[in-house]
Design a protein around this motif. Sequence first.
Motif, PDB file in Angstrom:
ATOM      1  N   LEU A  55      31.409  33.348  35.296  1.00 42.53           N
ATOM      2  CA  LEU A  55      31.509  34.775  35.615  1.00 42.53           C
ATOM      3  C   LEU A  55      31.304  35.604  34.357  1.00 42.53           C
ATOM      4  O   LEU A  55      31.778  35.222  33.281  1.00 42.53           O
ATOM      5  N   MET A  56      30.637  36.752  34.531  1.00 43.42           N
ATOM      6  CA  MET A  56      30.555  37.722  33.435  1.00 43.42           C
ATOM      7  C   MET A  56      30.988  39.088  33.958  1.00 43.42           C
ATOM      8  O   MET A  56      30.631  39.460  35.087  1.00 43.42           O
ATOM      9  N   GLU A  57      31.761  39.799  33.144  1.00 38.19           N
ATOM     10  CA  GLU A  57      32.213  41.146  33.523  1.00 38.19           C
ATOM     11  C   GLU A  57      32.486  41.911  32.240  1.00 38.19           C
ATOM     12  O   GLU A  57      33.209  41.417  31.370  1.00 38.19           O
ATOM     13  N   LEU A  58      31.922  43.119  32.137  1.00 39.34           N
ATOM     14  CA  LEU A  58      32.026  43.883  30.883  1.00 39.34           C
ATOM     15  C   LEU A  58      33.123  44.939  30.891  1.00 39.34           C
ATOM     16  O   LEU A  58      33.652  45.288  29.842  1.00 39.34           O
ATOM     17  N   HIS A  59      33.442  45.486  32.059  1.00 39.35           N
ATOM     18  CA  HIS A  59      34.424  46.579  32.114  1.00 39.35           C
ATOM     19  C   HIS A  59      35.787  46.047  31.660  1.00 39.35           C
ATOM     20  O   HIS A  59      36.300  45.080  32.254  1.00 39.35           O
ATOM     21  N   PRO A  60      36.416  46.675  30.623  1.00 41.43           N
ATOM     22  CA  PRO A  60      37.648  46.075  30.057  1.00 41.43           C
ATOM     23  C   PRO A  60      38.748  45.853  31.098  1.00 41.43           C
ATOM     24  O   PRO A  60      39.355  44.780  31.130  1.00 41.43           O
ATOM     25  N   ARG A  61      39.001  46.834  31.958  1.00 45.36           N
ATOM     26  CA  ARG A  61      40.117  46.680  32.907  1.00 45.36           C
ATOM     27  C   ARG A  61      39.767  45.694  34.027  1.00 45.36           C
ATOM     28  O   ARG A  61      40.591  44.879  34.431  1.00 45.36           O
ATOM     29  N   GLU A  62      38.536  45.755  34.512  1.00 40.51           N
ATOM     30  CA  GLU A  62      38.111  44.819  35.552  1.00 40.51           C
ATOM     31  C   GLU A  62      38.129  43.382  35.006  1.00 40.51           C
ATOM     32  O   GLU A  62      38.551  42.446  35.687  1.00 40.51           O
ATOM     33  N   HIS A  63      37.695  43.252  33.757  1.00 42.77           N
ATOM     34  CA  HIS A  63      37.694  41.924  33.133  1.00 42.77           C
ATOM     35  C   HIS A  63      39.119  41.388  33.004  1.00 42.77           C
ATOM     36  O   HIS A  63      39.398  40.225  33.314  1.00 42.77           O
ATOM     37  N   THR A  84      26.734  37.297  37.388  1.00 41.46           N
ATOM     38  CA  THR A  84      26.567  38.052  36.131  1.00 41.46           C
ATOM     39  C   THR A  84      27.334  39.372  36.098  1.00 41.46           C
ATOM     40  O   THR A  84      27.548  39.931  35.033  1.00 41.46           O
ATOM     41  N   HIS A  85      27.689  39.909  37.254  1.00 47.66           N
ATOM     42  CA  HIS A  85      28.409  41.191  37.344  1.00 47.66           C
ATOM     43  C   HIS A  85      29.538  40.979  38.357  1.00 47.66           C
ATOM     44  O   HIS A  85      29.399  41.287  39.544  1.00 47.66           O
ATOM     45  N   ALA A  86      30.657  40.453  37.868  1.00 53.48           N
ATOM     46  CA  ALA A  86      31.624  39.828  38.786  1.00 53.48           C
ATOM     47  C   ALA A  86      32.588  40.796  39.457  1.00 53.48           C
ATOM     48  O   ALA A  86      33.100  40.504  40.537  1.00 53.48           O
ATOM     49  N   GLY A  87      32.908  41.932  38.809  1.00 52.12           N
ATOM     50  CA  GLY A  87      33.951  42.808  39.362  1.00 52.12           C
ATOM     51  C   GLY A  87      35.336  42.226  39.095  1.00 52.12           C
ATOM     52  O   GLY A  87      35.513  41.394  38.194  1.00 52.12           O
ATOM     53  N   SER A  88      36.335  42.621  39.868  1.00 56.40           N
ATOM     54  CA  SER A  88      37.714  42.189  39.569  1.00 56.40           C
ATOM     55  C   SER A  88      38.168  41.021  40.440  1.00 56.40           C
ATOM     56  O   SER A  88      39.308  40.584  40.350  1.00 56.40           O
ATOM     57  N   GLY A  89      37.307  40.524  41.326  1.00 63.06           N
ATOM     58  CA  GLY A  89      37.615  39.279  42.050  1.00 63.06           C
ATOM     59  C   GLY A  89      38.027  39.464  43.494  1.00 63.06           C
ATOM     60  O   GLY A  89      37.494  38.809  44.369  1.00 63.06           O
ATOM     61  N   THR A 117      41.781  42.163  34.749  1.00 60.55           N
ATOM     62  CA  THR A 117      42.311  41.814  36.078  1.00 60.55           C
ATOM     63  C   THR A 117      41.713  40.495  36.557  1.00 60.55           C
ATOM     64  O   THR A 117      42.422  39.606  37.043  1.00 60.55           O
ATOM     65  N   LEU A 118      40.412  40.358  36.383  1.00 59.41           N
ATOM     66  CA  LEU A 118      39.734  39.136  36.842  1.00 59.41           C
ATOM     67  C   LEU A 118      40.244  37.919  36.055  1.00 59.41           C
ATOM     68  O   LEU A 118      40.488  36.855  36.634  1.00 59.41           O
ATOM     69  N   HIS A 119      40.424  38.104  34.757  1.00 61.26           N
ATOM     70  CA  HIS A 119      40.930  37.004  33.918  1.00 61.26           C
ATOM     71  C   HIS A 119      42.276  36.513  34.460  1.00 61.26           C
ATOM     72  O   HIS A 119      42.501  35.307  34.616  1.00 61.26           O
ATOM     73  N   HIS A 120      43.138  37.447  34.760  1.00 61.02           N
ATOM     74  CA  HIS A 120      44.465  37.114  35.288  1.00 61.02           C
ATOM     75  C   HIS A 120      44.353  36.352  36.619  1.00 61.02           C
ATOM     76  O   HIS A 120      45.167  35.488  36.929  1.00 61.02           O
ATOM     77  N   ARG A 121      43.309  36.657  37.370  1.00 56.47           N
ATOM     78  CA  ARG A 121      43.163  36.056  38.701  1.00 56.47           C
ATOM     79  C   ARG A 121      42.494  34.684  38.710  1.00 56.47           C
ATOM     80  O   ARG A 121      42.697  33.921  39.662  1.00 56.47           O
ATOM     81  N   VAL A 122      41.691  34.398  37.695  1.00 53.71           N
ATOM     82  CA  VAL A 122      40.952  33.117  37.726  1.00 53.71           C
ATOM     83  C   VAL A 122      41.400  32.131  36.650  1.00 53.71           C
ATOM     84  O   VAL A 122      40.945  30.990  36.623  1.00 53.71           O
TER      85      VAL A 122
END
Length: 295
Positions: free
Chosen positions: A129-137, A41-46, A139-144
């Motif tokens: 995965l869930m992540e709310l922080h715009p920049r962390e989200h 629920t709070h994934a971070g940047s991966g 980055t994580l999107h790009h990674r997964v």
Amino acid sequence: MLSYLHGFHAGNFADMHKHAALWLVLSHLRKKKKPFCVIDTHAGSGWYDLGSDQAAKTGEWKDGYARAKAEPNPPEMLAAFLDHVARFDPVAKGRDYGVREEDAYRGPFYPGSPFIVREMLREEDELILMELHPREHETLHHRVKRDGRIHLHKRDGYEGLVAMMPPVIRRGLVLMDPSYDVKQDYQKAANAVQHAWEKWPNGTFMLWYPILEDGFDGDLRTSFGAIKASGGVLCAELAADQGGAKGRMRGTGLLVINPPWQFDQQLAEIGVWLAKTCKFPGPAQHSINWLVAAQ
Ligand SMILES: C[S@@+](CC[C@H](N)C(=O)[O-])C[C@H]1O[C@@H](n2cnc3c(N)ncnc32)[C@H](O)[C@@H]1O
């Protein structure tokens, strides 16, 4: 208010304990052929570059992962996890792990919860995965984004979790790892897990919390003690007796609903070893207690 960035803290003693526990649950889920689902629920940047300025600023990973890696003879299940971390090299994996050519990486690297789970997923398994922080989200999107087994939502993890219950694949784990930027997060976490468990009583739920001098961990334990799950509710804490500076973590805790068989014994062995190996604000102990007995 989203001020927390996990890059400052990745690989610290709390990550060692939490991620070893995550590894134990995943190892158990992989024992059966039936697919499993993990909701983070709070994934971070991966994943994190431990050579970055962020990691250097706090140096927390040196008191956690670096010490664990340097010490011989860790417990067997922890050794498997530490080997995975030591081999984790997103730069070698390139585009599939979202490495950007324009970024300067230094290494070593540390996988966050999404990439610890990814390592253990089989073709038929799923990671939400869930992540709310715009920049962390972002980055994580790009990674997964190239992995069809992983679904990322830019969504509030407390509300999102309850709305997704029960998951389509009814075997698995919820990891809730909030940043506790504001004190209301303790109540939100307890409420969300309680409501989610009511809709998915057989799921395993793991909530992380910090142990601080003026923390609210006692309220969490009280709330979880009222969850009458058939598989029981376990509380595991790795903490120094004394707190050090105000606002600084003196320990780390996990509340686990329906833990897998023998998880308590395995985590106890790992926790005692981490208490001796990692650096805390003072001498540390590991404790494991059943808040609700398994039936
Ligand atoms: C402790 S970090 C997560 C670390 C990650 N679970 C790991 O083990 O690698 C907490 C994350 O939650 C995000 N966050 C904070 N509030 C949130 C919320 N209400 N819903 C979803 N994500 C949130 C933060 O931006 C931060 O990236």
